[in-house]
Scaffold this motif. Structure first.
Motif, short mmCIF file in Angstrom:
data_model
loop_
_atom_site.label_atom_id
_atom_site.label_comp_id
_atom_site.label_asym_id
_atom_site.label_seq_id
_atom_site.Cartn_x
_atom_site.Cartn_y
_atom_site.Cartn_z
N LEU A 35 0.83 -1.20 0.00
CA LEU A 35 0.00 0.00 0.00
C LEU A 35 0.87 1.25 0.00
O LEU A 35 0.61 2.20 -0.73
CB LEU A 35 -0.94 -0.01 1.21
CG LEU A 35 -1.84 1.21 1.39
CD1 LEU A 35 -2.75 1.40 0.18
CD2 LEU A 35 -2.66 1.07 2.66
N MET A 36 1.92 1.25 0.80
CA MET A 36 2.84 2.39 0.86
C MET A 36 3.45 2.66 -0.52
O MET A 36 3.49 3.80 -0.98
CB MET A 36 3.95 2.13 1.88
CG MET A 36 4.94 3.26 2.00
SD MET A 36 6.32 2.86 3.09
CE MET A 36 7.25 1.76 2.04
N MET A 37 3.89 1.62 -1.20
CA MET A 37 4.50 1.79 -2.52
C MET A 37 3.50 2.35 -3.52
O MET A 37 3.82 3.22 -4.31
CB MET A 37 5.09 0.46 -3.00
CG MET A 37 6.30 0.04 -2.21
SD MET A 37 6.95 -1.64 -2.49
CE MET A 37 6.53 -2.02 -4.15
N GLU A 38 2.26 1.87 -3.46
CA GLU A 38 1.23 2.38 -4.36
C GLU A 38 0.93 3.85 -4.08
O GLU A 38 0.78 4.65 -5.00
CB GLU A 38 -0.04 1.55 -4.24
CG GLU A 38 0.07 0.22 -4.91
CD GLU A 38 -1.29 -0.33 -5.29
OE1 GLU A 38 -2.32 0.21 -4.87
OE2 GLU A 38 -1.29 -1.31 -6.04
N LEU A 39 0.83 4.20 -2.80
CA LEU A 39 0.55 5.59 -2.44
C LEU A 39 1.70 6.50 -2.85
O LEU A 39 1.47 7.61 -3.34
CB LEU A 39 0.29 5.71 -0.93
CG LEU A 39 -1.03 5.13 -0.44
CD1 LEU A 39 -1.06 5.08 1.08
CD2 LEU A 39 -2.20 5.93 -0.99
N GLU A 40 2.92 6.04 -2.66
CA GLU A 40 4.09 6.84 -3.08
C GLU A 40 4.02 7.13 -4.57
O GLU A 40 4.26 8.26 -5.00
CB GLU A 40 5.39 6.10 -2.75
CG GLU A 40 5.76 6.11 -1.29
CD GLU A 40 7.06 5.37 -1.03
OE1 GLU A 40 7.77 5.80 -0.12
OE2 GLU A 40 7.36 4.37 -1.72
N GLU A 41 3.71 6.12 -5.34
CA GLU A 41 3.65 6.28 -6.80
C GLU A 41 2.50 7.20 -7.21
O GLU A 41 2.67 8.11 -8.00
CB GLU A 41 3.50 4.92 -7.47
CG GLU A 41 3.51 5.02 -8.98
CD GLU A 41 3.38 3.65 -9.63
OE1 GLU A 41 2.70 3.57 -10.66
OE2 GLU A 41 3.94 2.67 -9.11
N LYS A 42 1.33 6.95 -6.66
CA LYS A 42 0.14 7.73 -7.05
C LYS A 42 0.21 9.18 -6.59
O LYS A 42 -0.25 10.08 -7.28
CB LYS A 42 -1.13 7.10 -6.47
CG LYS A 42 -1.38 5.70 -6.90
CD LYS A 42 -2.20 5.66 -8.14
CE LYS A 42 -2.55 4.20 -8.43
NZ LYS A 42 -2.79 3.94 -9.79
#
Length: 75
Positions: A35-42
């Motif tokens: 989730l953290m990686m997705e939020l960082e990207e988005k």
């Protein structure tokens, strides 16, 4: 991107209480990293796993992320 934890848990977003801690929702540390990686990207932000422990609910994390984006320097 609303209720992204629901997608990770493969449950309906209406089953996610935004005031419930991530651990009570069933998100383990590996899921939080995802989730953290997705939020960082988005959101184009740098996050740490500590952010999820310091802001342990969808509601708290959302407020934190909104504040973090608001104070981000312009590129």
């Amino acid at each position: 991107m609303r209720y992204r934890p629901a997608n990770i848990l493969r449950i309906s977003s209406d089953r996610v209480d935004i005031g419930t801690k991530f651990s009570r929702l069933g998100l383990d540390s590996a899921m939080l990293v995802y989730l953290m990686m997705e939020l960082e990207e988005k959101l184009d932000l740098e996050l740490s796993t500590d952010d999820f422990y310091d802001h342990p609910t969808v509601e708290a994390l959302s407020r934190f992320l909104a504040d973090k984006r608001a104070i981000r320097p312009a590129a």
